[in-house]
Scaffold this active site. Structure first.
Site, PDB file in Angstrom:
ATOM      1  N   TRP A 102       0.791  -1.216  -0.026  1.00 20.16           N
ATOM      2  CA  TRP A 102      -0.019  -0.100  -0.137  1.00 20.16           C
ATOM      3  C   TRP A 102       0.939   1.262   0.066  1.00 20.16           C
ATOM      4  O   TRP A 102       0.390   2.296  -0.740  1.00 20.16           O
ATOM      5  CB  TRP A 102      -0.955   0.000   1.078  1.00 20.16           C
ATOM      6  N   ASP A 172      -2.089   6.728   6.025  1.00 28.25           N
ATOM      7  CA  ASP A 172      -3.204   5.904   5.596  1.00 28.25           C
ATOM      8  C   ASP A 172      -3.494   4.914   6.553  1.00 28.25           C
ATOM      9  O   ASP A 172      -2.718   3.896   6.945  1.00 28.25           O
ATOM     10  CB  ASP A 172      -2.590   5.504   4.367  1.00 28.25           C
ATOM     11  N   LYS A 196     -13.294  -1.816   6.075  1.00 22.37           N
ATOM     12  CA  LYS A 196     -12.758  -2.569   6.960  1.00 22.37           C
ATOM     13  C   LYS A 196     -13.379  -2.274   8.344  1.00 22.37           C
ATOM     14  O   LYS A 196     -14.193  -2.961   8.679  1.00 22.37           O
ATOM     15  CB  LYS A 196     -11.131  -2.340   7.065  1.00 22.37           C
TER      16      LYS A 196
HETATM   17  N1  PMP Z   1      -4.449   1.609   1.695  1.00 24.50           N
HETATM   18  C1  PMP Z   1      -4.808   0.318   2.526  1.00 24.50           C
HETATM   19  C2  PMP Z   1      -3.781   0.111   3.558  1.00 24.50           C
HETATM   20  C3  PMP Z   1      -5.438  -0.677   2.053  1.00 24.50           C
HETATM   21  O1  PMP Z   1      -5.671  -1.674   2.859  1.00 24.50           O
HETATM   22  C4  PMP Z   1      -6.340  -0.443   0.818  1.00 24.50           C
HETATM   23  C5  PMP Z   1      -7.442  -1.494   0.340  1.00 24.50           C
HETATM   24  N2  PMP Z   1      -7.508  -2.686   0.730  1.00 24.50           N
HETATM   25  C6  PMP Z   1      -6.260   0.880   0.334  1.00 24.50           C
HETATM   26  C7  PMP Z   1      -5.140   1.802   0.809  1.00 24.50           C
HETATM   27  C8  PMP Z   1      -7.189   1.236  -1.126  1.00 24.50           C
HETATM   28  O2  PMP Z   1      -8.396   1.108  -0.782  1.00 24.50           O
HETATM   29  P1  PMP Z   1      -9.377   1.619  -1.945  1.00 24.50           P
HETATM   30  O3  PMP Z   1      -9.670   0.198  -2.502  1.00 24.50           O
HETATM   31  O4  PMP Z   1     -10.547   1.946  -1.087  1.00 24.50           O
HETATM   32  O5  PMP Z   1      -8.894   2.402  -2.776  1.00 24.50           O
END
Ligand code: PMP
Length: 360
Positions: A102, A172, A196
């Site tokens: 991420w 994040d 989540k």
């Molecule tokens: N950051 C983290 C830590 C994540 O776990 C996720 C999705 N699993 C995201 C960003 C991306 O999120 P989204 O799919 O809602 O754009």
């Protein structure tokens, strides 16, 4: 009706109480004769729902008055772009901590807007730890410092808050927000996708300090500008109304659980149950440095990957789903967010012990 024990990384299990309440209110919300899904976002009913959701989130996280709470769309992924667009404020460099998949995506997006200085990386050990701050090489003139509080795929979680000095700290928090108390005042901006610990996908929450809003150069398109969303109370366009409503029910549920300090104790107990079992076993393995293990996402491998399919099949037969690890790391991953009960984790551990006895 039988509900599964859902270990999905997201969209993830929601508290059953919340789902039941939403079901009860589906056709007729509080005598309004309509579903929340059908309400005008400008009507007094929905405005009340949105205001209560924000007030409850502020209370749960003790968000100081000089922070705006924005209910946006585009997932956390859009924030990988909105953060540099809004916070660079004319500066050419931003600092990023590189701790996994991420963080990698956040870095990739930021590179379109600025020079990214990677202050520290855990790539040398396959992203299995959080680099100690003493090793970080910050730049002199960074617009902000970005880190990923919990790497959902790698299962690495910062158990401490970085000290960014006078540089705004950006986080994040998608996969561990609301799992423990946080001192919001240490941050310039926190963002989190909802799917989540907050509610349904389609909603992303941004908590941003007042003084960081409205500094973007050049002025961004309206939908990418925190200032526009803040000035319009997140209703510049039609917000994800139903997701906000469910998030509000989740916040009320969290308050009934005793708030974040109480849910943290439950999360510690769940994680301990699973990690203690993994550590005592010679059949299963978790690769993450003990001090940096995630309380939310627990990846583990079986001694013999050829048994993965059998493991998953047996789990499914016992009502447990979504245990397959992310394709980039393989093996298994149990995501145990706020809505997962201790009993659910115990069922998993009992099954793992049984499987090890039969296959180990
Ligand atoms: N950051 C983290 C830590 C994540 O776990 C996720 C999705 N699993 C995201 C960003 C991306 O999120 P989204 O799919 O809602 O754009």
């Amino acid at each position: 009706m039988t509900r599964v024990i859902n270990f999905s990384a997201g969209p993830a299990a929601l508290p059953e109480e919340v789902l039941r309440q939403a079901a009860d209110e589906m056709l007729d919300w509080h005598g309004s004769g309509q579903s929340v899904m059908e309400m005008s976002h400008r009507g007094k009913e929905f405005i009340g729902i949105a205001e209560a959701a924000e007030a409850d989130l502020r209370e749960l996280m003790a968000i100081p008055a000089n922070y705006k709470v924005l209910f946006l769309q585009g997932g956390a992924t859009l924030q990988f772009e909105m953060v540099p667009i809004n916070l660079l404020a004319g500066k050419g460099t931003a600092d990023y901590v590189y701790t996994g998949e991420w963080a990698k995506k956040a870095i990739k997006e930021a590179k379109a807007f600025c020079q990214v200085n990677v202050v520290a990386s855990s790539e040398d050990k396959a992203f299995t730890y959080a680099p100690a701050q003493s090793s970080w090489k910050s730049s002199k003139d960074a617009a902000y410092l970005h880190y990923t509080a919990n790497e959902t795929i790698g299962g690495v979680e910062f158990q401490w808050v970085p000290d960014s000095g006078s540089v705004p700290l950006v986080c994040d928090m998608s996969s561990n927000i609301l799992s423990r108390p946080v001192d919001v005042s240490k941050y310039g901006l926190i963002y989190a996708g909802a799917q989540k610990n907050i509610g349904p996908a389609g909603l992303c929450i941004v908590i941003v300090r007042d003084d960081l809003i409205g500094k973007a150069v050049p002025t961004p398109p309206a939908m990418l500008d925190y200032k526009i969303h803040a000035e319009n109370d997140s209703m510049f366009n039609t917000p994800p109304t139903y997701s906000i409503y469910i998030a509000g029910l989740v916040f009320q549920w969290l308050k009934r659980q005793g708030g974040l300090a109480a849910i943290e104790q439950k999360n510690i107990a769940k994680a301990k149950l699973l990690y203690d079992f993994l550590d005592a076993s010679s059949y299963y393995k978790n690769p993450v440095a003990k001090a940096d293990r995630s309380r939310m996402n627990v990846p583990f491998t079986l001694r013999d990957a050829a048994q993965d399919e059998d493991f998953l099949k047996g789990a499914k037969a016992r009502g447990m789903v979504q245990l397959k690890g992310h394709r980039s790391v393989g093996g298994m991953r149990a995501s145990i967010y706020n809505a997962t009960s201790i009993a659910g984790v115990q069922t998993l551990v009992d099954y793992m012990a049984e499987f090890e006895k039969n296959h180990g």
